[in-house]
Write a protein that holds these residues in place. Structure first.
Motif, short mmCIF file in Angstrom:
data_model
loop_
_atom_site.label_atom_id
_atom_site.label_comp_id
_atom_site.label_asym_id
_atom_site.label_seq_id
_atom_site.Cartn_x
_atom_site.Cartn_y
_atom_site.Cartn_z
N GLU A 1 4.72 -25.96 -12.99
CA GLU A 1 4.85 -27.23 -12.26
C GLU A 1 4.16 -27.12 -10.91
N PHE A 2 3.34 -28.12 -10.59
CA PHE A 2 2.68 -28.22 -9.29
C PHE A 2 3.34 -29.33 -8.49
N TRP A 3 3.76 -29.00 -7.28
CA TRP A 3 4.47 -29.94 -6.41
C TRP A 3 3.69 -30.09 -5.12
N GLN A 4 3.38 -31.33 -4.79
CA GLN A 4 2.69 -31.63 -3.54
C GLN A 4 3.51 -32.64 -2.76
N GLY A 5 3.88 -32.29 -1.53
CA GLY A 5 4.70 -33.19 -0.72
C GLY A 5 3.99 -34.50 -0.43
N GLY A 6 4.77 -35.60 -0.40
CA GLY A 6 4.21 -36.92 -0.13
C GLY A 6 5.03 -37.67 0.91
N GLU A 7 4.43 -38.68 1.49
CA GLU A 7 5.13 -39.49 2.50
C GLU A 7 6.33 -40.20 1.88
N HIS A 8 7.35 -40.43 2.72
CA HIS A 8 8.56 -41.16 2.33
C HIS A 8 9.29 -40.46 1.17
N ARG A 9 9.08 -39.15 1.05
CA ARG A 9 9.69 -38.33 -0.01
C ARG A 9 9.21 -38.73 -1.41
N LEU A 10 8.07 -39.40 -1.48
CA LEU A 10 7.48 -39.75 -2.77
C LEU A 10 6.50 -38.63 -3.16
N HIS A 11 7.07 -37.48 -3.47
CA HIS A 11 6.27 -36.30 -3.77
C HIS A 11 5.56 -36.44 -5.12
N ASP A 12 4.48 -35.70 -5.28
CA ASP A 12 3.75 -35.66 -6.54
C ASP A 12 4.10 -34.38 -7.28
N ARG A 13 4.53 -34.54 -8.54
CA ARG A 13 4.90 -33.40 -9.37
C ARG A 13 4.25 -33.54 -10.74
N PHE A 14 3.57 -32.49 -11.16
CA PHE A 14 2.97 -32.47 -12.50
C PHE A 14 3.42 -31.21 -13.22
N LEU A 15 3.86 -31.39 -14.45
CA LEU A 15 4.35 -30.28 -15.26
C LEU A 15 3.41 -30.04 -16.43
N TYR A 16 2.91 -28.81 -16.52
CA TYR A 16 2.12 -28.37 -17.68
C TYR A 16 3.04 -27.63 -18.64
N ARG A 17 3.07 -28.05 -19.89
CA ARG A 17 3.87 -27.37 -20.92
C ARG A 17 2.94 -26.91 -22.05
N ARG A 18 3.06 -25.65 -22.40
CA ARG A 18 2.21 -25.11 -23.45
C ARG A 18 2.70 -25.62 -24.81
N GLU A 19 1.80 -26.19 -25.58
CA GLU A 19 2.11 -26.63 -26.94
C GLU A 19 1.02 -26.12 -27.86
N ALA A 20 1.34 -25.06 -28.62
CA ALA A 20 0.37 -24.39 -29.49
C ALA A 20 -0.78 -23.89 -28.61
N ASP A 21 -1.99 -24.36 -28.87
CA ASP A 21 -3.15 -23.91 -28.10
C ASP A 21 -3.59 -24.92 -27.06
N ALA A 22 -2.74 -25.89 -26.75
CA ALA A 22 -3.09 -26.92 -25.80
C ALA A 22 -2.00 -27.05 -24.75
N TRP A 23 -2.29 -27.84 -23.70
CA TRP A 23 -1.33 -28.08 -22.64
C TRP A 23 -0.98 -29.56 -22.59
N GLN A 24 0.32 -29.83 -22.55
CA GLN A 24 0.80 -31.19 -22.34
C GLN A 24 1.09 -31.36 -20.86
N ILE A 25 0.57 -32.44 -20.26
CA ILE A 25 0.76 -32.67 -18.83
C ILE A 25 1.58 -33.91 -18.64
N ASP A 26 2.65 -33.79 -17.85
CA ASP A 26 3.53 -34.93 -17.54
C ASP A 26 3.71 -35.04 -16.04
N ARG A 27 3.68 -36.30 -15.56
CA ARG A 27 4.06 -36.52 -14.16
C ARG A 27 5.56 -36.66 -14.11
N LEU A 28 6.21 -35.98 -13.13
CA LEU A 28 7.65 -36.04 -12.96
C LEU A 28 8.01 -36.85 -11.72
N ALA A 29 9.12 -37.54 -11.79
CA ALA A 29 9.60 -38.27 -10.62
C ALA A 29 10.02 -37.27 -9.56
N PRO A 30 9.84 -37.63 -8.29
CA PRO A 30 10.17 -36.68 -7.21
C PRO A 30 11.66 -36.52 -7.03
#
Length: 218
Positions: free
Chosen positions: A189-218
């Motif tokens: 998971e990559f977390w980048q701080g954002g204004e008003h606590r609206l941070h950016d979070r992206f989660l990479y999950r390994r699925e077989a030989d590929a990566w699934q990427i999801d944006r997570l709520a802060p």
């Protein structure tokens, strides 16, 4: 104002995170190139110990433990650190190899969290790294029975001087109780701080030989 009153103010300590966000277009298809970019930027920013990471393990009773170690290598196979194999963390990994790493790059308003399984490194890998360390660090590995109780610091210092004399010539042998672990990259998971606590979070999950990427709520 008393120290206690000063301490009570910590609930109101806060700042805005204004270093910029992380958008989907900024991501790489796999997490490792993005991690490498962020680590490079942490080094360029001259952060103290940019390779420092919090290692979280769990003991047999379910009690979690955390400590800071240094990342020594990373590639597609995982992230590597070294330790005394008799240490508390090494014993807990033997019981439960599931592990979590955290890179707390506060100055850059960033965090990276890695979840995976830890596996022991081969003796050849450990030996190669051990002999690349400064000589006194090699001796230090022999001195400490990590996590054991000692009566005073003087015990360590006396042992260090004794072993420095013993190993004054030739190569220092690799201790049988010293090794390392490689943590697989199951989720990052990559977390980048954002204004008003609206941070950016992206989660990479390994699925077989590929990566699934999801944006997570802060």
């Amino acid at each position: 104002m008393s120290d206690q009153q000063d301490l009570q103010k910590i609930a109101h300590l806060r700042r805005e995170y204004t270093r910029g966000g992380l958008r989907r277009r900024d991501l790489t298809d796999a997490p490792l190139p993005l991690f490498e970019r962020w680590l490079s930027q942490a080094c360029e920013a001259r952060l103290a110990d940019p390779t420092a990471m919090v290692v979280a393990t769990v003991d047999a009773s379910g009690q979690p433990f955390q400590r800071i170690v240094l990342l020594k290598h990373f590639d597609e196979r995982g992230m590597v650190f070294y330790t005394n194999l008799g240490s508390r963390k090494a014993q807990q990994i033997e019981q439960n190899p599931r592990i979590c790493l955290l890179f707390p790059w506060h100055v850059l308003d960033r965090q990276v969290i890695v979840q995976g399984h830890a596996e022991r490194l081969s003796t050849l890998e450990v030996m190669k790294y051990f002999h690349s360390r400064p000589r006194d660090s090699q001796i230090g590995a022999w001195v400490s029975k990590q996590s054991s109780r000692i009566s005073a610091r003087g015990v360590l210092e006396s042992k260090f001087l004794e072993l420095r004399q013993k190993f004054r010539q030739g190569d220092i042998p690799l201790p049988s109780f010293w090794g390392g672990f490689r943590v697989s990259l199951d989720q990052i998971e990559f977390w980048q701080g954002g204004e008003h606590r609206l941070h950016d979070r992206f989660l990479y999950r390994r699925e077989a030989d590929a990566w699934q990427i999801d944006r997570l709520a802060p």
